[in-house]
Write a protein that holds these residues in place. Structure first.
Motif, PDB file in Angstrom:
ATOM      1  N   GLY A  39      34.634  30.550  42.719  1.00 28.96           N
ATOM      2  CA  GLY A  39      35.049  31.167  41.468  1.00 28.96           C
ATOM      3  C   GLY A  39      36.559  31.245  41.399  1.00 28.96           C
ATOM      4  O   GLY A  39      37.271  30.815  42.319  1.00 28.96           O
ATOM      5  N   LYS A  40      37.058  31.802  40.316  1.00 26.15           N
ATOM      6  CA  LYS A  40      38.509  31.891  40.089  1.00 26.15           C
ATOM      7  C   LYS A  40      39.192  32.686  41.182  1.00 26.15           C
ATOM      8  O   LYS A  40      40.239  32.289  41.691  1.00 26.15           O
ATOM      9  CB  LYS A  40      38.764  32.524  38.726  1.00 26.15           C
ATOM     10  N   LYS A  41      38.615  33.826  41.556  1.00 28.58           N
ATOM     11  CA  LYS A  41      39.246  34.659  42.581  1.00 28.58           C
ATOM     12  C   LYS A  41      39.333  33.910  43.910  1.00 28.58           C
ATOM     13  O   LYS A  41      40.378  33.934  44.566  1.00 28.58           O
ATOM     14  CB  LYS A  41      38.487  35.968  42.770  1.00 28.58           C
ATOM     15  N   LEU A  42      38.270  33.238  44.302  1.00 29.52           N
ATOM     16  CA  LEU A  42      38.305  32.455  45.540  1.00 29.52           C
ATOM     17  C   LEU A  42      39.370  31.367  45.445  1.00 29.52           C
ATOM     18  O   LEU A  42      40.137  31.160  46.387  1.00 29.52           O
ATOM     19  CB  LEU A  42      36.939  31.843  45.843  1.00 29.52           C
ATOM     20  N   ASP A  43      39.440  30.688  44.310  1.00 32.29           N
ATOM     21  CA  ASP A  43      40.459  29.652  44.124  1.00 32.29           C
ATOM     22  C   ASP A  43      41.865  30.230  44.294  1.00 32.29           C
ATOM     23  O   ASP A  43      42.717  29.616  44.938  1.00 32.29           O
ATOM     24  CB  ASP A  43      40.345  29.012  42.743  1.00 32.29           C
ATOM     25  N   ASP A  44      42.088  31.407  43.722  1.00 32.62           N
ATOM     26  CA  ASP A  44      43.408  32.053  43.828  1.00 32.62           C
ATOM     27  C   ASP A  44      43.733  32.410  45.277  1.00 32.62           C
ATOM     28  O   ASP A  44      44.852  32.201  45.745  1.00 32.62           O
ATOM     29  CB  ASP A  44      43.467  33.309  42.959  1.00 32.62           C
ATOM     30  N   VAL A  45      42.755  32.953  45.994  1.00 36.26           N
ATOM     31  CA  VAL A  45      42.986  33.339  47.389  1.00 36.26           C
ATOM     32  C   VAL A  45      43.182  32.102  48.264  1.00 36.26           C
ATOM     33  O   VAL A  45      44.025  32.100  49.168  1.00 36.26           O
ATOM     34  CB  VAL A  45      41.851  34.247  47.908  1.00 36.26           C
ATOM     35  N   LEU A  46      42.449  31.034  47.997  1.00 36.64           N
ATOM     36  CA  LEU A  46      42.640  29.796  48.757  1.00 36.64           C
ATOM     37  C   LEU A  46      44.030  29.205  48.502  1.00 36.64           C
ATOM     38  O   LEU A  46      44.635  28.629  49.408  1.00 36.64           O
ATOM     39  CB  LEU A  46      41.548  28.785  48.417  1.00 36.64           C
ATOM     40  N   ALA A  47      44.552  29.365  47.280  1.00 34.02           N
ATOM     41  CA  ALA A  47      45.914  28.920  46.993  1.00 34.02           C
ATOM     42  C   ALA A  47      46.917  29.733  47.809  1.00 34.02           C
ATOM     43  O   ALA A  47      47.896  29.182  48.332  1.00 34.02           O
ATOM     44  CB  ALA A  47      46.210  29.035  45.497  1.00 34.02           C
ATOM     45  N   LEU A  48      46.674  31.042  47.939  1.00 36.40           N
ATOM     46  CA  LEU A  48      47.521  31.880  48.786  1.00 36.40           C
ATOM     47  C   LEU A  48      47.445  31.425  50.236  1.00 36.40           C
ATOM     48  O   LEU A  48      48.449  31.399  50.943  1.00 36.40           O
ATOM     49  CB  LEU A  48      47.095  33.347  48.713  1.00 36.40           C
ATOM     50  N   TRP A  49      46.239  31.089  50.703  1.00 33.58           N
ATOM     51  CA  TRP A  49      46.047  30.614  52.065  1.00 33.58           C
ATOM     52  C   TRP A  49      46.906  29.375  52.322  1.00 33.58           C
ATOM     53  O   TRP A  49      47.551  29.272  53.354  1.00 33.58           O
ATOM     54  CB  TRP A  49      44.576  30.322  52.314  1.00 33.58           C
TER      55      TRP A  49
END
Length: 70
Positions: A39-49
């Protein structure tokens, strides 16, 4: 759809950023992996990673220190 995480460090980073895994499974090779919902939140956190993974050991040390203080 699901994201399969085979990295303990990435799993810890995802959890530190509010993500919860749906399940933990054992791979036939004996190692664990974690299943997260995409989902969007996972995508955002993976971008932070991608941005911070080289500093993660330090971030984790600070995170645990703060948890000890609280």
């Amino acid at each position: 759809m699901y994201f399969y995480c085979y990295s303990i460090k990435l799993k810890d980073f995802l959890k530190m950023n509010g993500m919860r895994y749906l399940a933990r499974r054992r791979h036939p090779n004996g190692n664990y992996y974690w299943i997260f919902e995409k989902g969007k939140k996972l995508d955002d956190v993976l971008a932070l990673w991608d941005e911070y993974k080289e500093y993660f050991d330090y971030i984790l040390m600070v995170y645990h220190h703060i948890q000890d203080i609280i």
